[in-house]
Structures are given as structure tokens and as C-alpha cells.
Design a protein around this motif. Structure first.
Motif, PDB file in Angstrom:
ATOM      1  N   VAL A  31       0.863  -1.177   0.000  1.00 15.12           N
ATOM      2  CA  VAL A  31       0.000   0.000   0.000  1.00 15.12           C
ATOM      3  C   VAL A  31       0.894   1.219   0.000  1.00 15.12           C
ATOM      4  O   VAL A  31       1.794   1.333   0.818  1.00 15.12           O
ATOM      5  CB  VAL A  31      -0.924  -0.011   1.233  1.00 15.12           C
ATOM      6  CG1 VAL A  31      -1.690   1.292   1.326  1.00 15.12           C
ATOM      7  CG2 VAL A  31      -1.873  -1.183   1.151  1.00 15.12           C
ATOM      8  N   LEU A  32       0.668   2.119  -0.917  1.00 16.36           N
ATOM      9  CA  LEU A  32       1.619   3.196  -1.153  1.00 16.36           C
ATOM     10  C   LEU A  32       1.031   4.566  -0.837  1.00 16.36           C
ATOM     11  O   LEU A  32       1.187   5.500  -1.604  1.00 16.36           O
ATOM     12  CB  LEU A  32       2.077   3.163  -2.615  1.00 16.36           C
ATOM     13  CG  LEU A  32       2.718   1.855  -3.075  1.00 16.36           C
ATOM     14  CD1 LEU A  32       2.740   1.761  -4.581  1.00 16.36           C
ATOM     15  CD2 LEU A  32       4.113   1.705  -2.513  1.00 16.36           C
ATOM     16  N   ALA A  33       0.342   4.668   0.295  1.00 17.49           N
ATOM     17  CA  ALA A  33      -0.163   5.988   0.689  1.00 17.49           C
ATOM     18  C   ALA A  33       1.007   6.946   0.831  1.00 17.49           C
ATOM     19  O   ALA A  33       2.072   6.560   1.295  1.00 17.49           O
ATOM     20  CB  ALA A  33      -0.915   5.886   2.006  1.00 17.49           C
ATOM     21  N   GLU A  34       0.822   8.187   0.434  1.00 18.17           N
ATOM     22  CA  GLU A  34       1.893   9.172   0.576  1.00 18.17           C
ATOM     23  C   GLU A  34       2.034   9.539   2.050  1.00 18.17           C
ATOM     24  O   GLU A  34       1.043   9.590   2.787  1.00 18.17           O
ATOM     25  CB  GLU A  34       1.571  10.413  -0.265  1.00 18.17           C
ATOM     26  CG  GLU A  34       2.630  11.505  -0.230  1.00 18.17           C
ATOM     27  CD  GLU A  34       4.009  11.045  -0.674  1.00 18.17           C
ATOM     28  OE1 GLU A  34       4.091  10.202  -1.579  1.00 18.17           O
ATOM     29  OE2 GLU A  34       4.990  11.526  -0.102  1.00 18.17           O
ATOM     30  N   TYR A  35       3.271   9.786   2.457  1.00 23.90           N
ATOM     31  CA  TYR A  35       3.543  10.204   3.832  1.00 23.90           C
ATOM     32  C   TYR A  35       2.710  11.456   4.143  1.00 23.90           C
ATOM     33  O   TYR A  35       2.758  12.430   3.397  1.00 23.90           O
ATOM     34  CB  TYR A  35       5.032  10.507   3.958  1.00 23.90           C
ATOM     35  CG  TYR A  35       5.544  10.771   5.350  1.00 23.90           C
ATOM     36  CD1 TYR A  35       5.671   9.741   6.263  1.00 23.90           C
ATOM     37  CD2 TYR A  35       5.927  12.047   5.734  1.00 23.90           C
ATOM     38  CE1 TYR A  35       6.169   9.972   7.534  1.00 23.90           C
ATOM     39  CE2 TYR A  35       6.426  12.289   7.005  1.00 23.90           C
ATOM     40  CZ  TYR A  35       6.541  11.242   7.900  1.00 23.90           C
ATOM     41  OH  TYR A  35       7.034  11.483   9.155  1.00 23.90           O
ATOM     42  N   ALA A  36       1.947  11.407   5.233  1.00 22.76           N
ATOM     43  CA  ALA A  36       1.091  12.516   5.649  1.00 22.76           C
ATOM     44  C   ALA A  36      -0.173  12.668   4.812  1.00 22.76           C
ATOM     45  O   ALA A  36      -0.726  13.751   4.701  1.00 22.76           O
ATOM     46  CB  ALA A  36       1.846  13.843   5.691  1.00 22.76           C
ATOM     47  N   ASP A  37      -0.625  11.586   4.212  1.00 15.85           N
ATOM     48  CA  ASP A  37      -2.006  11.552   3.727  1.00 15.85           C
ATOM     49  C   ASP A  37      -2.904  11.397   4.950  1.00 15.85           C
ATOM     50  O   ASP A  37      -2.616  10.583   5.828  1.00 15.85           O
ATOM     51  CB  ASP A  37      -2.229  10.326   2.816  1.00 15.85           C
ATOM     52  CG  ASP A  37      -2.003  10.635   1.349  1.00 15.85           C
ATOM     53  OD1 ASP A  37      -2.109  11.807   0.966  1.00 15.85           O
ATOM     54  OD2 ASP A  37      -1.742   9.695   0.585  1.00 15.85           O
ATOM     55  N   VAL A  39      -6.773  10.648   6.417  1.00 16.71           N
ATOM     56  CA  VAL A  39      -8.138  10.200   6.158  1.00 16.71           C
ATOM     57  C   VAL A  39      -9.067  10.833   7.186  1.00 16.71           C
ATOM     58  O   VAL A  39      -8.813  10.761   8.392  1.00 16.71           O
ATOM     59  CB  VAL A  39      -8.254   8.662   6.265  1.00 16.71           C
ATOM     60  CG1 VAL A  39      -9.694   8.218   6.083  1.00 16.71           C
ATOM     61  CG2 VAL A  39      -7.348   7.985   5.248  1.00 16.71           C
ATOM     62  N   ILE A  53      -9.901  12.310   1.702  1.00 15.98           N
ATOM     63  CA  ILE A  53      -8.445  12.110   1.732  1.00 15.98           C
ATOM     64  C   ILE A  53      -7.824  13.500   1.693  1.00 15.98           C
ATOM     65  O   ILE A  53      -7.898  14.196   0.675  1.00 15.98           O
ATOM     66  CB  ILE A  53      -7.937  11.298   0.523  1.00 15.98           C
ATOM     67  CG1 ILE A  53      -8.729   9.995   0.356  1.00 15.98           C
ATOM     68  CG2 ILE A  53      -6.436  11.011   0.675  1.00 15.98           C
ATOM     69  CD1 ILE A  53      -8.629   9.047   1.508  1.00 15.98           C
ATOM     70  N   HIS A  56      -1.924  16.336   3.244  1.00 14.71           N
ATOM     71  CA  HIS A  56      -1.207  17.336   4.035  1.00 14.71           C
ATOM     72  C   HIS A  56       0.009  17.840   3.262  1.00 14.71           C
ATOM     73  O   HIS A  56       0.307  19.044   3.245  1.00 14.71           O
ATOM     74  CB  HIS A  56      -0.795  16.708   5.373  1.00 14.71           C
ATOM     75  CG  HIS A  56      -0.318  17.687   6.396  1.00 14.71           C
ATOM     76  ND1 HIS A  56       0.970  18.174   6.403  1.00 14.71           N
ATOM     77  CD2 HIS A  56      -0.947  18.279   7.443  1.00 14.71           C
ATOM     78  CE1 HIS A  56       1.102  19.015   7.417  1.00 14.71           C
ATOM     79  NE2 HIS A  56      -0.041  19.104   8.058  1.00 14.71           N
ATOM     80  N   TRP A  57       0.703  16.919   2.596  1.00 12.57           N
ATOM     81  CA  TRP A  57       1.912  17.253   1.826  1.00 12.57           C
ATOM     82  C   TRP A  57       1.605  18.238   0.707  1.00 12.57           C
ATOM     83  O   TRP A  57       2.403  19.095   0.389  1.00 12.57           O
ATOM     84  CB  TRP A  57       2.521  15.966   1.253  1.00 12.57           C
ATOM     85  CG  TRP A  57       1.526  15.084   0.549  1.00 12.57           C
ATOM     86  CD1 TRP A  57       0.803  14.070   1.103  1.00 12.57           C
ATOM     87  CD2 TRP A  57       1.127  15.156  -0.823  1.00 12.57           C
ATOM     88  NE1 TRP A  57      -0.023  13.510   0.161  1.00 12.57           N
ATOM     89  CE2 TRP A  57       0.164  14.152  -1.026  1.00 12.57           C
ATOM     90  CE3 TRP A  57       1.485  15.957  -1.905  1.00 12.57           C
ATOM     91  CZ2 TRP A  57      -0.459  13.941  -2.266  1.00 12.57           C
ATOM     92  CZ3 TRP A  57       0.873  15.749  -3.127  1.00 12.57           C
ATOM     93  CH2 TRP A  57      -0.081  14.742  -3.293  1.00 12.57           C
ATOM     94  N   ILE A 123      -3.878   9.312  10.216  1.00 14.61           N
ATOM     95  CA  ILE A 123      -2.823   9.798   9.334  1.00 14.61           C
ATOM     96  C   ILE A 123      -2.064   8.595   8.778  1.00 14.61           C
ATOM     97  O   ILE A 123      -1.770   7.653   9.498  1.00 14.61           O
ATOM     98  CB  ILE A 123      -1.909  10.802  10.060  1.00 14.61           C
ATOM     99  CG1 ILE A 123      -0.981  11.492   9.082  1.00 14.61           C
ATOM    100  CG2 ILE A 123      -1.128  10.184  11.194  1.00 14.61           C
ATOM    101  CD1 ILE A 123      -0.491  12.845   9.577  1.00 14.61           C
ATOM    102  N   ARG A 124      -1.807   8.634   7.483  1.00 16.66           N
ATOM    103  CA  ARG A 124      -1.142   7.512   6.836  1.00 16.66           C
ATOM    104  C   ARG A 124       0.296   7.884   6.482  1.00 16.66           C
ATOM    105  O   ARG A 124       0.734   9.004   6.694  1.00 16.66           O
ATOM    106  CB  ARG A 124      -1.895   7.099   5.564  1.00 16.66           C
ATOM    107  CG  ARG A 124      -3.335   6.714   5.801  1.00 16.66           C
ATOM    108  CD  ARG A 124      -3.429   5.511   6.731  1.00 16.66           C
ATOM    109  NE  ARG A 124      -4.701   4.817   6.597  1.00 16.66           N
ATOM    110  CZ  ARG A 124      -5.824   5.177   7.201  1.00 16.66           C
ATOM    111  NH1 ARG A 124      -5.849   6.234   7.979  1.00 16.66           N
ATOM    112  NH2 ARG A 124      -6.923   4.476   7.032  1.00 16.66           N
ATOM    113  N   ASP A 126       4.497   6.409   6.280  1.00 15.24           N
ATOM    114  CA  ASP A 126       5.403   5.433   6.876  1.00 15.24           C
ATOM    115  C   ASP A 126       5.202   5.309   8.375  1.00 15.24           C
ATOM    116  O   ASP A 126       5.173   4.236   8.935  1.00 15.24           O
ATOM    117  CB  ASP A 126       6.860   5.847   6.607  1.00 15.24           C
ATOM    118  CG  ASP A 126       7.161   5.777   5.127  1.00 15.24           C
ATOM    119  OD1 ASP A 126       6.416   5.087   4.416  1.00 15.24           O
ATOM    120  OD2 ASP A 126       8.133   6.411   4.695  1.00 15.24           O
ATOM    121  N   ASN A 127       5.113   6.452   9.013  1.00 15.28           N
ATOM    122  CA  ASN A 127       4.954   6.457  10.453  1.00 15.28           C
ATOM    123  C   ASN A 127       3.717   7.259  10.815  1.00 15.28           C
ATOM    124  O   ASN A 127       3.242   8.069  10.046  1.00 15.28           O
ATOM    125  CB  ASN A 127       6.179   7.074  11.123  1.00 15.28           C
ATOM    126  CG  ASN A 127       7.413   6.267  10.835  1.00 15.28           C
ATOM    127  OD1 ASN A 127       7.466   5.104  11.165  1.00 15.28           O
ATOM    128  ND2 ASN A 127       8.378   6.882  10.193  1.00 15.28           N
TER     129      ASN A 127
END
Lengths: 135, 194
Positions: A31-37, A39, A53, A56-57, A123-124, A126-127
Motif C-alpha cells: 500500500v503506497l499511501a503518501e507520507y502525511a495523507d 483520512v 483524503i 497534508h503534503w 494519518i497515513r 510510513d509512520n
């Protein structure tokens, strides 16, 4: 000639594993959600529209943090802002900019309400900063 | 034909299994890469059936030409701002004041780790003072009770770092001051020329 159908279980096993591995790996493609997407689905689906969606970026390319988190009053924790469509229409939250002046207006429902059904607010990327166990 | 020993057969089977799994892995690495041309089509968030799906800007297009990082959005946000590659608005309300504070702090209560150098400038270029003070950080140095565990739980620095700013995997970006060579005092540092 190699014919898997006439072979014993011993040679079938690797072949079967090969097929299973293909299926498993494909179904578990990353799953490749962008960092700081972000929901937002506190109200959306319950009101019959797709979850929001919020990229934030995308917004930080155009606005410094302080604009939304100081001037507009967005709390810095996902889910802690009671964002309703009524408040937005009233010029609060997203409605501060999405008013056909600073940014495009609220007639473009699906640009924000663009998420898959059933997504949870959060928040989606990496972390996450959502509490213990995220790391 | 020579009768192969059970051991030889076992080794051959394992080899075959290894080769097949390797092929399977390779195939599966390439298939999502092909799908990932449109990152939103396979991100687990966006609904490709949404009427505005094709109108949304994709991150790869948005970040084109930005200074590259290895983590998070893979964008060096502070550098992008300083180099003028992005010019995010500072305010919407006309009378908002902009306060850039060029002041570094060194935090020394870091256990076995390097001390932390905190740059106010990089933070105030983006944030307002009120975003961090007095909650979660009290203005008086050393009184906020910052703990790494709390940061990892999304408090203090972890409100942003690990969520929207560079993630907490990048220890040395904050823990950057070696205790064995640091001769100054903790807290506010003399202003450095940037």
C-alpha cells in the motif's frame, strides 16, 4: 519429459508453493499511501459520501503550517477537529480557503470526498503519530 | 539411469523450490511497480471510481524538482523553502505577524545518546510560536519533561515528526551534538552565522 501431473507429491510441492507464493505476494502488494495523507471519516460516510483524503503534503507546498494550525485553528491531532460540512460552508476549517477566492470552491465535492469506503480516520504514511504501538 | 540417492533428490527439490520462489518474488516485485505508475490507483486510500479521481495532483508530480530526502515525503522541506523552490503563504489573515526566531537550543538530558540541537529558525519559518508554546513545550528551558518514549507515542516533537515532518527513524538529525566534544552550556546557544 517433465510432467508435473505424473510426478509424485515431492516434486508437486515446489510447484504448488510457487503458485501460492505468486497469489499471496500479488494480493499483498504494498500500500503506497503518501507520507502525511490524512483520512477524515468522522462524519463523511455516515452522511453518505466518500471519506475525505486530505493530502497534508500538498497543502504544505502552498501554505506554512501556521496558516491552518494557527490562523484557521486546526488542532494538530487527527480526529480532534469536529469538521462538519456546515462549518465549512460557514467559512470555517477548509472553508476558510475553499471558497472560490483563495482556492477552488465547495462545488467540487469529489476532490476531497475521494476515499475508498470503510477507511478509518487517521494519518497515513510510513509512520504515524497516533499512540503507542505505532513503531 | 543411475538411481539418485534420497539426499540428492531432497537437495534438488530444495533447489527447485528456491528457484521458483525467487522467480515468484521477482514477478511480484515488477507487477505492482507497473501498477504504481499512477500512485493513487493502488494506494489503498483513493477510490478510482471517484468522479474527481483524475483531477487530483499526484505526489510525484507535486514534488518534481524538489530537493530529495530519503524518508517521509522524500522532500527536504526546509531546504525547499530556503532555496525558494516553494513559496508557501505565511498568512491569510492580513494582520498576522511573522516571527522568525534564530535561536538554537541544546538539550542534554539524552541518556547515552548525542545531545539534541534544536533549531528555532527552521521551525519558526513554518510554524507560529503558539503552535508549540506553552503546549507542549513550556518556554522555560528544561521544564517540559520531554522523553523519547513520549515522542514515540506522538507527543512533543512526535506530534509532527513521524506524522508530517521527517520521521523518528532519523535519530542523528536531532541527536547531532557529540557529548565528548561539546564544551558549551545546555539551553540557548550563541547565534551562529547561517
Amino acid at each position: 519429459m517433465f510432467n508435473p501431473l505424473k510426478n509424485t507429491n515431492r516434486t508437486m510441492t515446489p510447484l504448488a508453493l510457487f503458485v501460492v507464493a505468486i497469489i499471496v505476494l500479488l494480493s499483498a502488494s504494498p500500500v503506497l499511501a503518501e507520507y502525511a495523507d490524512v483520512v477524515l471519516n468522522r462524519h463523511a460516510e455516515a452522511e453518505g459520501v466518500r471519506p475525505v483524503i486530505y493530502p497534508h503534503w500538498f497543502h504544505r507546498i502552498r501554505f506554512r503550517c501556521k496558516v491552518c494550525h494557527h490562523e484557521l485553528g486546526f488542532q494538530m491531532k487527527v480526529g480532534s477537529n469536529d469538521i462538519t460540512m456546515a462549518a465549512i460552508l460557514d467559512g470555517k476549517f477548509c472553508g476558510m480557503c475553499h471558497n472560490d477566492e483563495t482556492a477552488w470552491g465547495l462545488e467540487h465535492c469529489h476532490r476531497c470526498h475521494s476515499g475508498l469506503p470503510g477507511l478509518k480516520t487517521g494519518i497515513r504514511g510510513d509512520n504515524k503519530a497516533g499512540g503507542p504501538g505505532d513503531y | 539411469m543411475a538411481i539418485r540417492s534420497k539426499k540428492t533428490q531432497w537437495v534438488e527439490n530444495k533447489l527447485l523450490l528456491f528457484v521458483l520462489l525467487w522467480i515468484a518474488g521477482s514477478v511480484c516485485c515488477f507487477v505492482p511497480a507497473a501498477n504504481a505508475k499512477d500512485v493513487f490507483a493502488n494506494d489503498g486510500l483513493h477510490d478510482p471510481q471517484g468522479p474527481s479521481f483524475n483531477e487530483l495532483q499526484r505526489p510525484d508530480a507535486a514534488f518534481a524538482g524538489f530537493p530529495v530526502d530519503s524518508v517521509g515525503n522524500k522532500v527536504r522541506w526546509v531546504q525547499a523553502l530556503r532555496d525558494g523552490i516553494i513559496t508557501p503563504r505565511t498568512n491569510i489573515v492580513p494582520d498576522t505577524t511573522i516571527k522568525i526566531l534564530d535561536m538554537d537550543l541544546i538539550l542534554g538530558n539524552t541518556g547515552d545518546n548525542a545531545y539534541v540541537r534544536f533549531p528555532h529558525r527552521a521551525h519558526t519559518e513554518w510554524l507560529d510560536c503558539a503552535n508549540c508554546h506553552p503546549d507542549p513545550f513550556k518556554e522555560k528551558f528544561g521544564t517540559s519533561g520531554i522523553k523519547m518514549g513520549a515522542i514515540l507515542e506522538g507527543k512533543f516533537c512526535g506530534k509532527c515528526h513521524g506524522a508530517v515532518a521527517f520521521p523518528l527513524t532519523e535519530c542523528a538529525r536531532c541527536h547531532s551534538v557529540k557529548p565528548d566534544t561539546f564544551r558549551g552550556k545546555f539551553g540557548v546557544q550563541p547565534v551562529e552565522k547561517h
